[in-house]
Scaffold this motif. Sequence first.
Motif, PDB file in Angstrom:
ATOM      1  N   PRO A 164       0.813  -1.237   0.000  1.00  0.00           N
ATOM      2  CA  PRO A 164       0.000   0.000   0.000  1.00  0.00           C
ATOM      3  C   PRO A 164       0.837   1.272   0.000  1.00  0.00           C
ATOM      4  O   PRO A 164       0.359   2.311  -0.483  1.00  0.00           O
ATOM      5  N   ALA A 165       2.067   1.219   0.532  1.00  0.00           N
ATOM      6  CA  ALA A 165       2.889   2.426   0.576  1.00  0.00           C
ATOM      7  C   ALA A 165       3.322   2.859  -0.820  1.00  0.00           C
ATOM      8  O   ALA A 165       3.493   4.054  -1.073  1.00  0.00           O
ATOM      9  N   VAL A 166       3.500   1.916  -1.739  1.00  0.00           N
ATOM     10  CA  VAL A 166       3.911   2.266  -3.099  1.00  0.00           C
ATOM     11  C   VAL A 166       2.859   3.150  -3.767  1.00  0.00           C
ATOM     12  O   VAL A 166       3.179   4.122  -4.450  1.00  0.00           O
ATOM     13  N   GLY A 167       1.595   2.808  -3.591  1.00  0.00           N
ATOM     14  CA  GLY A 167       0.532   3.568  -4.227  1.00  0.00           C
ATOM     15  C   GLY A 167      -0.114   4.608  -3.335  1.00  0.00           C
ATOM     16  O   GLY A 167      -1.218   5.074  -3.637  1.00  0.00           O
ATOM     17  N   GLU A 168       0.545   5.013  -2.267  1.00  0.00           N
ATOM     18  CA  GLU A 168      -0.038   5.969  -1.327  1.00  0.00           C
ATOM     19  C   GLU A 168      -0.288   7.315  -2.011  1.00  0.00           C
ATOM     20  O   GLU A 168       0.554   7.824  -2.760  1.00  0.00           O
ATOM     21  N   PHE A 169      -1.455   7.883  -1.747  1.00  0.00           N
ATOM     22  CA  PHE A 169      -1.836   9.161  -2.346  1.00  0.00           C
ATOM     23  C   PHE A 169      -2.104  10.238  -1.294  1.00  0.00           C
ATOM     24  O   PHE A 169      -1.675  11.384  -1.439  1.00  0.00           O
ATOM     25  N   VAL A 170      -2.803   9.876  -0.216  1.00  0.00           N
ATOM     26  CA  VAL A 170      -3.231  10.866   0.769  1.00  0.00           C
ATOM     27  C   VAL A 170      -2.036  11.483   1.485  1.00  0.00           C
ATOM     28  O   VAL A 170      -1.931  12.711   1.613  1.00  0.00           O
ATOM     29  N   ILE A 171      -1.112  10.639   1.958  1.00  0.00           N
ATOM     30  CA  ILE A 171       0.022  11.147   2.741  1.00  0.00           C
ATOM     31  C   ILE A 171       0.925  12.055   1.919  1.00  0.00           C
ATOM     32  O   ILE A 171       1.275  13.155   2.370  1.00  0.00           O
ATOM     33  N   PRO A 172       1.366  11.667   0.710  1.00  0.00           N
ATOM     34  CA  PRO A 172       2.187  12.609  -0.075  1.00  0.00           C
ATOM     35  C   PRO A 172       1.447  13.894  -0.436  1.00  0.00           C
ATOM     36  O   PRO A 172       2.064  14.953  -0.522  1.00  0.00           O
ATOM     37  N   SER A 173       0.133  13.814  -0.638  1.00  0.00           N
ATOM     38  CA  SER A 173      -0.615  15.015  -1.017  1.00  0.00           C
ATOM     39  C   SER A 173      -0.731  15.996   0.145  1.00  0.00           C
ATOM     40  O   SER A 173      -0.624  17.216  -0.056  1.00  0.00           O
ATOM     41  N   LEU A 174      -0.947  15.491   1.360  1.00  0.00           N
ATOM     42  CA  LEU A 174      -1.157  16.367   2.514  1.00  0.00           C
ATOM     43  C   LEU A 174       0.145  16.751   3.205  1.00  0.00           C
ATOM     44  O   LEU A 174       0.275  17.889   3.687  1.00  0.00           O
ATOM     45  N   LEU A 175       1.100  15.833   3.272  1.00  0.00           N
ATOM     46  CA  LEU A 175       2.326  16.097   4.022  1.00  0.00           C
ATOM     47  C   LEU A 175       3.524  16.386   3.137  1.00  0.00           C
ATOM     48  O   LEU A 175       4.456  17.063   3.575  1.00  0.00           O
ATOM     49  N   GLY A 176       3.530  15.846   1.914  1.00  0.00           N
ATOM     50  CA  GLY A 176       4.672  16.025   1.026  1.00  0.00           C
ATOM     51  C   GLY A 176       4.583  17.296   0.211  1.00  0.00           C
ATOM     52  O   GLY A 176       3.529  17.924   0.079  1.00  0.00           O
ATOM     53  N   GLY A 177       5.718  17.677  -0.363  1.00  0.00           N
ATOM     54  CA  GLY A 177       5.767  18.859  -1.200  1.00  0.00           C
ATOM     55  C   GLY A 177       5.592  18.522  -2.663  1.00  0.00           C
ATOM     56  O   GLY A 177       5.305  17.383  -3.037  1.00  0.00           O
ATOM     57  N   PRO A 178       5.776  19.500  -3.536  1.00  0.00           N
ATOM     58  CA  PRO A 178       5.605  19.272  -4.969  1.00  0.00           C
ATOM     59  C   PRO A 178       6.636  18.322  -5.553  1.00  0.00           C
ATOM     60  O   PRO A 178       6.407  17.749  -6.624  1.00  0.00           O
ATOM     61  N   ASN A 179       7.778  18.158  -4.905  1.00  0.00           N
ATOM     62  CA  ASN A 179       8.806  17.247  -5.418  1.00  0.00           C
ATOM     63  C   ASN A 179       8.544  15.792  -5.050  1.00  0.00           C
ATOM     64  O   ASN A 179       9.236  14.906  -5.559  1.00  0.00           O
ATOM     65  N   ASN A 180       7.569  15.543  -4.178  1.00  0.00           N
ATOM     66  CA  ASN A 180       7.236  14.169  -3.797  1.00  0.00           C
ATOM     67  C   ASN A 180       6.243  13.600  -4.807  1.00  0.00           C
ATOM     68  O   ASN A 180       5.050  13.507  -4.550  1.00  0.00           O
ATOM     69  N   LEU A 181       6.760  13.236  -5.963  1.00  0.00           N
ATOM     70  CA  LEU A 181       5.918  12.791  -7.071  1.00  0.00           C
ATOM     71  C   LEU A 181       5.791  11.273  -7.013  1.00  0.00           C
ATOM     72  O   LEU A 181       6.536  10.540  -7.666  1.00  0.00           O
ATOM     73  N   MET A 182       4.832  10.794  -6.231  1.00  0.00           N
ATOM     74  CA  MET A 182       4.576   9.368  -6.154  1.00  0.00           C
ATOM     75  C   MET A 182       3.511   8.986  -7.170  1.00  0.00           C
ATOM     76  O   MET A 182       2.760   9.826  -7.675  1.00  0.00           O
ATOM     77  N   ILE A 183       3.448   7.703  -7.470  1.00  0.00           N
ATOM     78  CA  ILE A 183       2.620   7.239  -8.579  1.00  0.00           C
ATOM     79  C   ILE A 183       1.132   7.470  -8.297  1.00  0.00           C
ATOM     80  O   ILE A 183       0.340   7.652  -9.230  1.00  0.00           O
ATOM     81  N   GLY A 184       0.735   7.481  -7.025  1.00  0.00           N
ATOM     82  CA  GLY A 184      -0.658   7.756  -6.696  1.00  0.00           C
ATOM     83  C   GLY A 184      -1.073   9.155  -7.119  1.00  0.00           C
ATOM     84  O   GLY A 184      -2.172   9.354  -7.648  1.00  0.00           O
ATOM     85  N   ARG A 185      -0.194  10.133  -6.912  1.00  0.00           N
ATOM     86  CA  ARG A 185      -0.494  11.505  -7.331  1.00  0.00           C
ATOM     87  C   ARG A 185      -0.496  11.619  -8.847  1.00  0.00           C
ATOM     88  O   ARG A 185      -1.277  12.394  -9.424  1.00  0.00           O
ATOM     89  N   VAL A 186       0.370  10.868  -9.532  1.00  0.00           N
ATOM     90  CA  VAL A 186       0.382  10.882 -10.991  1.00  0.00           C
ATOM     91  C   VAL A 186      -0.937  10.349 -11.538  1.00  0.00           C
ATOM     92  O   VAL A 186      -1.509  10.919 -12.479  1.00  0.00           O
ATOM     93  N   LEU A 187      -1.430   9.274 -10.954  1.00  0.00           N
ATOM     94  CA  LEU A 187      -2.719   8.737 -11.389  1.00  0.00           C
ATOM     95  C   LEU A 187      -3.843   9.747 -11.176  1.00  0.00           C
ATOM     96  O   LEU A 187      -4.708   9.930 -12.043  1.00  0.00           O
ATOM     97  N   TRP A 188      -3.856  10.398 -10.038  1.00  0.00           N
ATOM     98  CA  TRP A 188      -4.883  11.406  -9.744  1.00  0.00           C
ATOM     99  C   TRP A 188      -4.821  12.548 -10.760  1.00  0.00           C
ATOM    100  O   TRP A 188      -5.851  12.996 -11.277  1.00  0.00           O
ATOM    101  N   ASP A 189      -3.609  13.020 -11.045  1.00  0.00           N
ATOM    102  CA  ASP A 189      -3.457  14.128 -11.986  1.00  0.00           C
ATOM    103  C   ASP A 189      -3.911  13.744 -13.385  1.00  0.00           C
ATOM    104  O   ASP A 189      -4.525  14.549 -14.090  1.00  0.00           O
TER     105      ASP A 189
END
Length: 296
Positions: A232-257
């Motif tokens: 689940p950590a590989v596809g995490e979306f909520v934590i990088p979006s709320l706590l991470g910055g713009p450079n934290n480009l995880m695959i969950g955020r890419v899918l959302w975008d």
Amino acid sequence: MTKTWRPGRWLIILPPLIFLLVFFLIPFAFAFKISFAEAIPHVPPFSDVLTLTPGHRLKLDVHLDNYKYLLTDEVYGLAYLYSLRTAFFSTLICLLIGYPMAYAIARAPKSTQNLLLLVIMLPFWTSFLLRVYALEGIIRDNGFLNTLLMHLGILSEPLHIMHTGVAVYIGIVYSYLPFMVLPLFATLEKLDPTLLEAASDLGSTPSRAFVDVTLPLSIPGVIAGSMLVFIPAVGEFVIPSLLGGPNNLMIGRVLWDEFFGNHDWPVAAAVAIAFLLLLAGPIAVYQYYNVKQIES
């Protein structure tokens, strides 16, 4: 000898089969079909892969450009690598913290084990989103942690943790640590204590007995807990979006975008299919050791 048909077995496995069919296989089939479509300004925003011609024949219109695009655009490769790196180190931190906790609970008296397990499971009693927001209130610049450290005189200015990679690691470890502790406890609690006594009688020190006896026997729990955190950590979306910055480009955020920002459903579906294939290996390893642990 012929095998007799037993309807009771099918009644037992039918509910999970229906669950997998409705919530995995059917959505996967739709995503797989959309990944071969072409993005168009339409509702829905993709072309038809299968169409029925006037002669009542099925016409197959497959586009491989979406998968080619994943290989040529470095953003997706970097997102996959960043997600794997974040999930790997988060899992490693959870293991380093969770193993001593699980070992201590397994060696605690039976009367206190339930209380300690209750403490581990307490975070599950609240919403995952609320827990992340609460963590944000602790680690932000004017949050509880910086306020306390500055009040005690340890810091002269607040630590900048929010919108950094450190905040993402803290959030993942905080959220998924119980998934590491519980499988480890289940494995360590079943270990035969007479094995450690035998090792001690043969001259092994406690640390040597741990390395030679406890650690090898706890490997199934280590693998099970690691997979429960890593996948689940590989596809995490909520934590990088709320706590991470713009450079934290995880695959969950890419899918959302891609889905909701660019409205490019075919590319987003291709990213999801590639992501699922990427996780197929770890999932297979987890299933293997999970079945092995149940049978033992």
